[in-house]
Design a protein around this motif. Structure first.
Motif, PDB file in Angstrom:
ATOM      1  N   UNK A   1       0.807  -1.222   0.000  1.00  0.00           N
ATOM      2  CA  UNK A   1       0.000   0.000   0.000  1.00  0.00           C
ATOM      3  C   UNK A   1       0.836   1.266   0.000  1.00  0.00           C
ATOM      4  N   UNK A   2       1.984   1.243   0.650  1.00  0.00           N
ATOM      5  CA  UNK A   2       2.768   2.464   0.813  1.00  0.00           C
ATOM      6  C   UNK A   2       3.854   2.640  -0.230  1.00  0.00           C
ATOM      7  N   UNK A   3       3.950   1.720  -1.189  1.00  0.00           N
ATOM      8  CA  UNK A   3       4.893   1.902  -2.305  1.00  0.00           C
ATOM      9  C   UNK A   3       4.482   3.132  -3.096  1.00  0.00           C
ATOM     10  N   UNK A   4       5.362   4.109  -3.281  1.00  0.00           N
ATOM     11  CA  UNK A   4       4.970   5.357  -3.946  1.00  0.00           C
ATOM     12  C   UNK A   4       4.634   5.220  -5.425  1.00  0.00           C
ATOM     13  N   UNK A   5       5.030   4.110  -6.046  1.00  0.00           N
ATOM     14  CA  UNK A   5       4.747   3.931  -7.476  1.00  0.00           C
ATOM     15  C   UNK A   5       3.939   2.657  -7.736  1.00  0.00           C
ATOM     16  N   UNK A   6       3.363   2.083  -6.693  1.00  0.00           N
ATOM     17  CA  UNK A   6       2.547   0.861  -6.802  1.00  0.00           C
ATOM     18  C   UNK A   6       3.264  -0.249  -7.560  1.00  0.00           C
ATOM     19  N   UNK A   7       4.559  -0.404  -7.283  1.00  0.00           N
ATOM     20  CA  UNK A   7       5.355  -1.418  -7.986  1.00  0.00           C
ATOM     21  C   UNK A   7       5.260  -2.793  -7.333  1.00  0.00           C
ATOM     22  N   UNK A   8       4.821  -2.843  -6.075  1.00  0.00           N
ATOM     23  CA  UNK A   8       4.779  -4.125  -5.373  1.00  0.00           C
ATOM     24  C   UNK A   8       3.449  -4.815  -5.633  1.00  0.00           C
ATOM     25  N   UNK A   9       3.529  -6.088  -5.929  1.00  0.00           N
ATOM     26  CA  UNK A   9       2.342  -6.894  -6.204  1.00  0.00           C
ATOM     27  C   UNK A   9       2.364  -8.161  -5.351  1.00  0.00           C
ATOM     28  N   UNK A  10       1.179  -8.756  -5.226  1.00  0.00           N
ATOM     29  CA  UNK A  10       1.039 -10.032  -4.537  1.00  0.00           C
ATOM     30  C   UNK A  10       0.447 -10.991  -5.557  1.00  0.00           C
ATOM     31  N   UNK A  11       1.319 -11.776  -6.194  1.00  0.00           N
ATOM     32  CA  UNK A  11       0.884 -12.553  -7.343  1.00  0.00           C
ATOM     33  C   UNK A  11       0.471 -11.592  -8.454  1.00  0.00           C
ATOM     34  N   UNK A  12      -0.608 -11.939  -9.164  1.00  0.00           N
ATOM     35  CA  UNK A  12      -1.111 -11.064 -10.224  1.00  0.00           C
ATOM     36  C   UNK A  12      -2.432 -10.407  -9.859  1.00  0.00           C
ATOM     37  N   UNK A  13      -3.062 -10.884  -8.801  1.00  0.00           N
ATOM     38  CA  UNK A  13      -4.410 -10.408  -8.499  1.00  0.00           C
ATOM     39  C   UNK A  13      -4.465  -8.968  -7.997  1.00  0.00           C
ATOM     40  N   UNK A  14      -3.336  -8.422  -7.558  1.00  0.00           N
ATOM     41  CA  UNK A  14      -3.354  -7.054  -7.034  1.00  0.00           C
ATOM     42  C   UNK A  14      -3.031  -5.994  -8.081  1.00  0.00           C
ATOM     43  N   UNK A  15      -2.702  -6.414  -9.289  1.00  0.00           N
ATOM     44  CA  UNK A  15      -2.243  -5.473 -10.315  1.00  0.00           C
ATOM     45  C   UNK A  15      -3.271  -4.377 -10.575  1.00  0.00           C
ATOM     46  N   UNK A  16      -4.535  -4.731 -10.654  1.00  0.00           N
ATOM     47  CA  UNK A  16      -5.570  -3.757 -10.978  1.00  0.00           C
ATOM     48  C   UNK A  16      -6.321  -3.249  -9.743  1.00  0.00           C
ATOM     49  N   UNK A  17      -5.868  -3.635  -8.576  1.00  0.00           N
ATOM     50  CA  UNK A  17      -6.540  -3.185  -7.365  1.00  0.00           C
ATOM     51  C   UNK A  17      -5.967  -1.859  -6.866  1.00  0.00           C
ATOM     52  N   UNK A  18      -6.803  -1.119  -6.166  1.00  0.00           N
ATOM     53  CA  UNK A  18      -6.372   0.158  -5.622  1.00  0.00           C
ATOM     54  C   UNK A  18      -5.424  -0.019  -4.450  1.00  0.00           C
ATOM     55  N   UNK A  19      -4.969   1.091  -3.914  1.00  0.00           N
ATOM     56  CA  UNK A  19      -4.092   1.110  -2.750  1.00  0.00           C
ATOM     57  C   UNK A  19      -4.703   2.051  -1.709  1.00  0.00           C
ATOM     58  N   UNK A  20      -4.340   1.821  -0.450  1.00  0.00           N
ATOM     59  CA  UNK A  20      -4.860   2.689   0.598  1.00  0.00           C
ATOM     60  C   UNK A  20      -3.777   3.016   1.621  1.00  0.00           C
ATOM     61  N   UNK A  21      -3.639   4.295   1.909  1.00  0.00           N
ATOM     62  CA  UNK A  21      -2.779   4.761   3.000  1.00  0.00           C
ATOM     63  C   UNK A  21      -3.529   5.869   3.720  1.00  0.00           C
ATOM     64  N   UNK A  22      -3.642   5.753   5.027  1.00  0.00           N
ATOM     65  CA  UNK A  22      -4.284   6.814   5.792  1.00  0.00           C
ATOM     66  C   UNK A  22      -3.514   8.123   5.608  1.00  0.00           C
ATOM     67  N   UNK A  23      -4.212   9.226   5.479  1.00  0.00           N
ATOM     68  CA  UNK A  23      -3.541  10.526   5.259  1.00  0.00           C
ATOM     69  C   UNK A  23      -2.488  10.870   6.305  1.00  0.00           C
ATOM     70  N   UNK A  24      -2.554  10.268   7.498  1.00  0.00           N
ATOM     71  CA  UNK A  24      -1.583  10.588   8.536  1.00  0.00           C
ATOM     72  C   UNK A  24      -0.159  10.165   8.135  1.00  0.00           C
ATOM     73  N   UNK A  25      -0.051   9.238   7.179  1.00  0.00           N
ATOM     74  CA  UNK A  25       1.261   8.768   6.729  1.00  0.00           C
ATOM     75  C   UNK A  25       1.700   9.409   5.412  1.00  0.00           C
ATOM     76  N   UNK A  26       0.876  10.262   4.856  1.00  0.00           N
ATOM     77  CA  UNK A  26       1.220  10.885   3.565  1.00  0.00           C
ATOM     78  C   UNK A  26       1.941  12.201   3.770  1.00  0.00           C
TER      79      UNK A  26
END
Length: 246
Positions: free
Chosen positions: A221-246
């Motif tokens: 979730x916190x990868x700034x370029x969404x480069x990390x995946x879990x298998x292939x199923x996460x490729x098209x899924x969104x990411x979430x980070x609470x604003x407190x960490x942004x």
């Protein structure tokens, strides 16, 4: 004093909203790494635990911390547990664990927040995430008022069911499917943010060097370029980070 554990920021956000001015907020992961388990509170000071529920139970770092914890002068003891929908028996499980440390858990609140567990299922739309955060902020204000009044509530859930959830949780800890795509920018944030210490940077690339992790989803979730995946199923899924960490 508030102890918290967070992967995507929800628990840190909640802890900050619950804290009184000047109240100490302590990361459970940092405390584990420092082996800091003994705390002396001011007379009758409130003691809070804020952590996400995984598999409807209390996750390993929280359990390890609690099972080594020694607190003096604790007053009202409470827990706020962020979740996607329900905390299951986690409250009752925590209550038993704290009782063995001489602490009486008097209040538990589930806090519905945006769920970042995208390795298991798709997550909410940005609009729904924002709505949940707004609702959570209002709920935290009500919870804080109850805590400040030392208002207890009925804590449900058996420790036996919590332990069953823990067994299921342990069965899903494999890191085998995690990988970084070619878009990785070698920033190292995934390794720095991993509470398990499961990721190392090798030749500028993240490598999962441990066979198991907490499945907190901080890395993905916190990868700034969404480069990390879990298998292939996460490729098209969104990411979430609470604003407190942004």
């Amino acid at each position: 004093m508030i102890f918290y554990f967070t992967g995507t920021g929800n628990s840190l956000y909640a802890a900050q909203k619950l804290a009184d001015e000047g109240e100490e907020i302590i990361s459970i992961i940092d405390a584990l790494r420092r082996k800091a388990f003994h705390y002396v509170l001011k007379e009758k000071e409130k003691l809070g635990f804020v952590f996400p529920v995984y598999f409807y139970t209390v996750s390993d770092p929280v359990l390890e911390f609690v099972r080594n914890l020694k607190v003096e002068n604790a007053g009202f003891v409470y827990a706020v547990i962020p979740c996607g929908a329900s905390i299951g028996p986690a409250g009752g499980f925590l209550k038993q664990e704290l009782k063995q440390r001489g602490l009486e858990l008097q209040r538990v609140d589930a806090l519905v927040v945006p769920d970042g567990a995208l390795i298991f299922y798709d997550i909410d739309s940005p609009e729904k995430m924002q709505a949940k955060l707004e609702d959570a902020t209002q709920e935290l204000a009500s919870i804080k008022q109850a805590i400040d009044r030392h208002s207890g509530n009925k804590i449900t859930g058996s420790a036996a069911l919590g332990k069953a959830g823990l067994a299921a949780y342990h069965a899903c800890m494999s890191t085998r499917k995690f990988h970084a795509e070619a878009t990785c920018i070698a920033c190292g944030k995934c390794a720095a943010n991993c509470p398990s210490g499961a990721i190392s940077m090798v030749d500028g690339r993240p490598v999962w060097t441990k066979s198991k992790c907490l499945k907190c989803c901080a890395c993905i979730n916190r990868c700034p370029v969404s480069a990390i995946q879990y298998g292939r199923k996460t490729v098209k899924r969104g990411r979430y980070v609470n604003p407190v960490l942004k």
